[in-house]
Design an enzyme around this catalytic site. Structure first.
Site, short mmCIF file in Angstrom:
data_model
loop_
_atom_site.label_atom_id
_atom_site.label_comp_id
_atom_site.label_asym_id
_atom_site.label_seq_id
_atom_site.Cartn_x
_atom_site.Cartn_y
_atom_site.Cartn_z
CG ASP A 279 -23.70 -7.14 27.91
OD1 ASP A 279 -23.54 -6.07 27.29
OD2 ASP A 279 -24.11 -7.19 29.08
CG HIS B 23 -20.14 -0.70 34.76
ND1 HIS B 23 -21.14 -0.61 35.72
CD2 HIS B 23 -20.13 -2.00 34.34
CE1 HIS B 23 -21.70 -1.80 35.86
NE2 HIS B 23 -21.11 -2.66 35.04
CD GLU C 135 -25.38 -4.37 33.73
OE1 GLU C 135 -25.34 -4.96 32.63
OE2 GLU C 135 -24.56 -4.57 34.65
CD GLU D 168 -25.15 -3.26 28.72
OE1 GLU D 168 -24.78 -3.70 27.62
OE2 GLU D 168 -25.12 -3.93 29.77
CG ASP E 183 -27.57 -6.85 30.18
OD1 ASP E 183 -28.40 -7.74 29.93
OD2 ASP E 183 -26.42 -7.10 30.56
NE ARG F 109 -26.03 -4.73 39.18
CZ ARG F 109 -25.48 -4.67 37.98
NH1 ARG F 109 -24.70 -5.66 37.56
NH2 ARG F 109 -25.70 -3.64 37.20
CD GLN G 243 -23.37 -9.09 38.04
OE1 GLN G 243 -24.33 -8.34 38.22
NE2 GLN G 243 -22.29 -8.70 37.39
CE1 TYR H 185 -16.92 -11.98 39.28
CE2 TYR H 185 -18.17 -12.33 41.29
CZ TYR H 185 -17.05 -11.85 40.65
OH TYR H 185 -16.05 -11.27 41.37
CE LYS I 34 -24.91 -8.84 34.44
NZ LYS I 34 -24.88 -7.38 34.46
CB THR J 269 -31.45 -8.06 27.21
OG1 THR J 269 -30.65 -8.91 28.04
CG2 THR J 269 -30.60 -6.90 26.72
CB THR K 68 -23.06 -0.74 32.82
OG1 THR K 68 -23.80 -1.93 33.01
CG2 THR K 68 -23.71 0.40 33.58
CD GLU L 252 -21.60 1.66 37.97
OE1 GLU L 252 -22.45 1.20 37.17
OE2 GLU L 252 -20.58 2.26 37.61
#
Ligand code: CA
Length: 418
Positions: free
Chosen positions: A129, A136, A202, A204, A236, A240, A243, A247, A256, A260, A353, A367
């Site tokens: 990914d 983004h 997301e 994509e 995807d 959050r 994440q 992360y 994640k 997907t 994204t 967002e």
């Protein structure tokens, strides 16, 4: 303009100029078959193969459309794929009587799209990914690290990516089980465990690898086209809160890899060729191994809809475009392999994204609702800052031509409670 003897509406995703590949199962029959979409129908390539319609030796000898996935066909390389595409397109032309006037064969080889179940078209190999939308990356950077550190120093010099998880790539229509995980509320010192409170999508687009490459042999930006079989829409799914906590320092993991979703029809680069376009201006100039000329991006209009359990119909929450991506697919593949990393048939490479400059073109809830501070108002009075159980996200995409469109169909998924 090229036309088929199969009637195709001008707003159909699947005119004779498209011919995306998919794998389907007739409701009354459990065997997966390979087909191409044409208007409201699927042309069953396995049945054409039975009839000896694929006369090219590379295609015929291998019984390539007898497989349960497209991998064998994808591995044959661009030249054979272009020959197959021309043969199929030729058979479907309105001025070619060969298939058109063969009523008996017609009844066997065409099936209505609404009468089948679409299956995963590819055995996905590895899943990578990218993170190639500047808008983004900047938006998420502001929310996760503040304005000063929004775009990290490497971002404008290389297409940032991480290795994802192929085992949880699912076909459109598969329910998404709401994940459990660990997250740390801002006002607490220690993390909590439970259902993610910040479920997100997301927007994509992904490309799938056709011919494999050899370990130790990088693919240049100019050769990259040869290895890319086609593209699909990708959602995807992301958690959050998980994440944000996990992360650092190695990137996304459990936030994640729970799911997907991909769309069932693979649109070939041949079909997308007329829609090539410029990408954003790249400044600073990329290093020479990442320099692309001409029109390295594609003008693919993208839409995201939400359907809650109370909404009577899906509601449009974002309109974006593939051409907004800063790093193009040829740069992504060249970068991916520049160290000698090999790629294999069926590998999925997603764009990251795709957000535009305007708020209406943002490609995630994070967002669109700006980290929960600007709720999205739905027409029935409901509001969302993140997704809830029972919500369905539908992503659509198409290229608009003169009197026809090259469409991707859609990828949808509904979040369900576990
Ligand atoms: Ca992603």
């Amino acid at each position: 303009m090229l036309r088929s003897f199969i009637q195709v509406r001008t707003d159909s995703d699947f005119p004779i100029q498209n011919l995306p590949y998919g794998v389907f199962r007739r409701i009354e029959d459990s065997e997966p078959h390979i087909g191409v979409a044409i208007g409201d129908y699927i042309l069953d390539l396995r049945i054409l193969e039975d009839e000896g319609m694929f006369f090219n030796s590379n295609l015929k000898d291998k019984k390539i459309f007898y497989e349960k996935s497209l991998n064998a066909f994808m591995s044959l390389g661009k030249e054979n794929q272009s020959i197959a595409r021309q043969m199929i397109q030729n058979l479907l032309r309105e001025d070619n009587p060969e298939l058109r006037d063969n009523k008996e064969l017609n009844e066997k080889c065409f099936v209505k799209i609404t009468d089948v179940e679409m299956l995963m078209p590819v055995e996905i190999g590895d899943y990578t990914d990218f993170y190639s939308s500047k808008e983004h990356a900047t938006n998420v950077g502001i929310m996760f690290r503040g304005k000063e550190n929004a775009l990290l120093p490497n971002w404008l010099h290389l297409p940032v990516a991480y290795h994802g998880r192929a085992s949880s790539v699912v076909i459109s229509g598969t329910d998404i089980i709401h994940p459990l995980g660990q997250f740390k509320p801002a006002d607490k010192d220690i993390p909590e465990f439970g259902k993610s409170k910040e479920m997100d999508f997301e927007l994509e687009v992904g490309f799938l690898i056709g011919e494999r490459s050899k370990l130790g042999e990088p693919i240049s930006v100019n050769e990259a086209n040869k290895y890319i079989f086609g593209m699909v829409l990708v959602n995807d799914w992301s958690a959050r809160d998980i994440q944000r906590w996990e992360y650092v320092p190695l990137g996304p993991f459990l936030a994640k890899n729970f799911a997907t979703s991909v769309s069932p029809w693979i649109v070939t680069l041949d079909a997308l060729e007329p829609f090539k376009t410029e990408g954003p201006n790249q400044n600073p100039e990329p290093l020479s191994y990442l320099k692309t000329n001409g029109n390295p991006s594609y003008d693919i209009k993208l839409e995201v809809y939400i359907k809650t359990q109370k909404l009577s119909e899906p509601y449009l929450i974002s309109k974006s475009n593939f051409k907004y991506l800063y790093w193009n697919i040829f740069q992504q593949l060249a970068h991916h392999t520049v160290n000698g990393c090999n790629i294999r048939t069926g590998d999925l490479m997603a764009s990251g994204t795709i957000s535009g400059v305007e708020k209406s073109s943002f490609g995630s809830m994070l967002e669109l609702a700006w980290k929960g501070t600007e709720p999205i108002k739905l027409p029935n009075g409901e509001e969302r800052i993140f997704l809830q159980d029972g919500d369905t996200i539908i992503i659509k995409g198409y290229c608009q031509g003169d009197g026809y469109r090259i469409g991707f169909g859609e990828v949808s998924g509904k979040i369900i409670s576990q």
